[in-house]
Design an enzyme around this catalytic site. Structure first.
Site, PDB file in Angstrom:
ATOM      1  N   GLU A  55      10.031  16.700  14.282  1.00 51.04           N
ATOM      2  CA  GLU A  55      10.437  16.454  12.896  1.00 51.04           C
ATOM      3  C   GLU A  55       9.648  17.367  11.962  1.00 51.04           C
ATOM      4  O   GLU A  55       8.424  17.334  11.926  1.00 51.04           O
ATOM      5  CB  GLU A  55      10.194  14.993  12.522  1.00 51.04           C
TER       6      GLU A  55
ATOM      7  N   CYS B 181      13.886  11.138   6.577  1.00 50.81           N
ATOM      8  CA  CYS B 181      13.804  10.925   8.025  1.00 50.81           C
ATOM      9  C   CYS B 181      15.179  10.838   8.666  1.00 50.81           C
ATOM     10  O   CYS B 181      15.336  11.129   9.852  1.00 50.81           O
ATOM     11  CB  CYS B 181      12.990   9.676   8.327  1.00 50.81           C
TER      12      CYS B 181
ATOM     13  N   GLY C 258      -4.781   1.178   4.971  1.00 49.23           N
ATOM     14  CA  GLY C 258      -3.621   0.789   5.757  1.00 49.23           C
ATOM     15  C   GLY C 258      -4.027   0.181   7.087  1.00 49.23           C
ATOM     16  O   GLY C 258      -3.452  -0.812   7.538  1.00 49.23           O
TER      17      GLY C 258
ATOM     18  N   GLU D  40       9.719   1.779  10.794  1.00 50.57           N
ATOM     19  CA  GLU D  40      10.823   2.712  10.545  1.00 50.57           C
ATOM     20  C   GLU D  40      10.184   4.094  10.535  1.00 50.57           C
ATOM     21  O   GLU D  40       9.443   4.446   9.631  1.00 50.57           O
ATOM     22  CB  GLU D  40      11.508   2.381   9.220  1.00 50.57           C
TER      23      GLU D  40
ATOM     24  N   LYS E 195       0.867  -1.185   0.000  1.00 46.17           N
ATOM     25  CA  LYS E 195       0.000   0.000   0.000  1.00 46.17           C
ATOM     26  C   LYS E 195       0.901   1.232   0.000  1.00 46.17           C
ATOM     27  O   LYS E 195       1.409   1.661   1.028  1.00 46.17           O
ATOM     28  CB  LYS E 195      -0.893  -0.008   1.241  1.00 46.17           C
TER      29      LYS E 195
END
Length: 498
Positions: free
Chosen positions: A400, A301, A229, A267, A191
Site C-alpha cells: 500500500e 485505503c 494509543g 479497519e 485518539k
C-alpha cells in the site's frame, strides 16, 4: 478552541486548543504542538498536547460515565443526543469545512460528501437505528433437560471504547466510530491522528458546549505521542479498541489488546484491484480508474490502485489511463476544480516518492507523472502517476503506497483476473467494469474482498457495512453490522412456571 478567519488566505486558531475530558475543555498537560497546512507547509496554529496522565484521566472519565450513569440503558436519550449533535455540527458546517481543507488538505468538493457533510448527516442514521433496534428479543419457550424455560436475548453496550483514527478522512472515520459506539450505549475515548487534531477537537468543543451528552461519555485526546494509543489498547478499563490505520499498526494494536483480551475492531490497508473486462469500453473504464486513484492524492485505503486489463488491450489501456491521469486537476484544495490535493506531510511524500523510485528499480516505466507538479513549490504535492511494465509480484503492486499511484497489470481471461486480484495480502475493496451480467457475477463472487463497485456503483453509505478480508481488517464499520460490533449479547433464561 475558537476558530476565526482573518482573511481568505489564512486560517488562524487561538493557541488555546483543548482536550475534552470528563465534560470539560482542558489544556493538554504537555503544552501544544504545531498544526501544519499540507498545501502550504505553513504552521496554522496549535493543538493540545496530551500526556499519559491526560489519557488516564480520559479513560477514568469514560469508565465512570459508563458504570454510574443511565447512558447505556436510556435508548431514547441517546437518540436525542445524536440528533442534537448532528444539528449542532451542521450549524458549524462552514467553520468545519475551513478547518478540514486547511488541516487535511482535502479538496473542497469532497467536503460536500465523505470528508465532512456526509458523516455529519449519518449521525441521524444512528439515531434512527437506536430507536428501531431489537434490544430485547423473545426466543420463546424450550425444555432443555426437561426443564421448561423462557428465553430472552438482550443486546447491551460493550462498555468503554477506545477509538484510534487516522488522518486521511478524519470526519468520516471519527463519526463512523462515534456514531455507532454512542448509539449502542458505549462511552468513548477518541485518539485522533496528530496530523489532523483540529477536526476532532472542534467536535469535542461542540459536544461539550452545545449538546446534552453527559460528562465522560465522549473524551477527545489529541497528542503527537503514539504511545497514548498503546495506552488505550492495554488499559483494562477499556473494553473495546476500534482502530483504523495501517496493517502494521493494526497488528501492534491487536497484540497490545490481547493482554486484556478486549474486543478489537480493525479497519486496515488495501491494495484493491480495478478489473476491466474485455467486453466493456476500455478507454472509459481506464479513465475512471485514473481519476478515482487521484482523488485526495490517493490517500484512501479503499481506492483501487491496481488496474487489471486484458493483455490484448494493454497498450490501449495504458494510453487511456495515462491520458486520464494527465487531465486530473492538481493543486490548491480550496479551489472547486481541484481533484488531487497535497499529501498529508513531508514524510508521506517521501514515502510515495520512494515507491516511485522503487518502481523504476523493479523494471517498471513511469508512463505519466512521477514527480512534483510544476509551479507548486510549496505543499506536499505529487503528480498522479501511472506505472506500467511490472507484474503483480513487484513490491509496488503488492504494498500500500497511499498516494496517487496506479499500477497497470495485464491478465489472460476472467479467471486470471480473479487470481491476480486475490494475489494480495489485502482484501478491502475493488471495482469491476463489464457488460455481461454473468461474467460480472463470476468475477464479483471470485474476488475475496469486503466491498466491490460495479460499473461505477457507489458502496459508500451509512447503512452499508464496510470492512475487509485477510489483512485488511477484522469486523465491519457502518450499517447494522458495524453497530453490532459495539454490542454484547446476553441470554436470559427464566424458569417457566406456567
Amino acid at each position: 478552541m475558537t476558530l476565526r478567519s482573518a482573511d481568505t488566505s489564512a486560517l488562524l486558531v487561538d493557541n488555546t486548543s483543548t482536550l475534552l475530558i470528563d465534560g470539560k475543555l482542558v489544556p493538554g498537560s504537555g503544552g501544544t504542538f504545531d498544526v501544519v497546512n499540507p498545501a502550504t507547509e505553513e504552521v496554522i496554529g496549535q493543538a493540545a498536547e496530551a500526556t499519559a496522565a491526560d489519557m488516564d484521566a480520559a479513560i477514568d472519565a469514560a469508565r465512570r460515565a459508563f458504570d454510574t450513569t443511565d447512558w447505556s440503558r436510556d435508548h431514547a436519550f441517546r437518540a436525542r443526543c445524536l440528533r442534537q449533535l448532528c444539528d449542532a455540527l451542521q450549524s458549524h458546517l462552514e467553520e468545519l469545512r475551513e478547518v478540514t481543507i486547511a488541516e487535511v488538505g482535502a479538496p473542497s468538493m469532497l467536503t460536500n460528501g465523505p470528508q465532512l457533510a456526509g458523516p455529519i448527516e449519518d449521525l441521524r442514521y444512528w439515531a434512527d437505528l437506536v430507536e428501531g433496534y431489537a434490544w430485547d428479543q423473545d426466543l420463546g419457550k424450550a425444555t432443555p433437560m426437561g426443564i421448561p424455560t423462557n428465553r430472552r436475548l438482550l443486546k447491551e453496550a460493550v462498555g468503554v471504547v477506545g477509538a484510534i483514527t487516522p488522518w486521511n478522512f478524519p470526519h468520516q472515520i471519527n463519526f463512523a466510530k462515534l456514531g455507532p459506539a454512542l448509539a449502542a450505549g458505549n462511552t468513548v475515548v477518541l485518539k485522533p491522528a496528530p496530523d489532523t487534531p483540529w477536526c476532532a477537537a472542534l467536535v469535542g468543543k461542540v459536544i461539550a458546549e452545545e449538546t446534552d451528552i453527559p460528562a465522560g461519555v465522549v473524551n477527545v485526546v489529541t497528542s503527537t505521542d503514539h504511545a497514548l494509543g498503546a495506552q488505550l489498547s492495554t488499559d483494562p478499563r477499556v473494553d473495546l479498541i476500534s482502530f483504523t490505520g495501517s496493517t502494521a499498526t493494526g497488528r501492534a494494536v491487536m497484540a497490545a489488546a490481547s493482554e486484556t483480551l478486549k474486543k478489537v475492531f480493525l479497519e486496515l490497508g488495501g491494495k484493491s484491484a480495478f478489473i476491466v473486462l474485455d467486453d466493456t469500453d476500455i478507454k472509459a473504464a481506464c479513465s475512471m480508474a485514473a481519476f478515482s486513484v487521484s482523488v485526495h492524492a490517493g490517500q484512501g485505503c479503499a481506492l483501487s490502485t491496481r488496474l487489471l486489463v486484458p493483455r490484448e488491450k494493454y497498450d490501449e489501456a495504458v494510453a487511456a489511463a495515462a491520458k486520464g491521469m494527465a487531465g486530473v486537476g492538481v493543486g490548491d484544495p480550496t479551489k472547486p476544480g481541484t481533484i488531487c490535493g497535497p499529501l498529508i506531510s513531508a514524510k508521506q511524500r517521501e514515502r510515495v516518492e520512494g515507491y516511485l523510485k522503487l518502481a523504476v528499480e523493479e523494471g517498471g516505466t513511469i508512463v505519466t507523472g512521477g514527480g512534483r507538479p510544476d509551479g507548486l513549490d510549496r505543499g506536499y504535492f505529487v503528480q498522479p502517476t501511472l506505472v506500467a511494465g511490472l507484474d503483480n509480484s513487484s513490491r509496488v503492486a503488492q504494498e500500500e503506497i497511499f498516494g496517487p499511484v496506479l499500477v497497470i497489470l495485464p491478465y489472460d481471461g476472467d479467471d486470471d483476473a480473479i487470481r491476480i486480484a486475490n494475489d494480495s495480502p489485502y482484501g478491502l475493496s475493488g471495482t469491476v467494469f463489464g457488460t455481461d451480467p454473468a461474467r460480472i457475477d463470476h468475477v464479483v463472487r471470485g474476488v475475496r474482498t469486503g466491498t466491490l463497485g460495479v460499473n461505477g456503483g457507489i458502496w459508500y453509505s451509512a447503512d452499508a457495512p464496510f470492512g475487509g478480508y485477510k489483512q485488511s481488517g477484522i469486523g465491519r464499520e457502518m450499517g447494522v453490522a458495524g453497530f453490532e460490533e459495539y454490542l454484547e449479547t446476553k441470554l436470559v433464561a427464566d424458569l417457566a412456571t406456567s
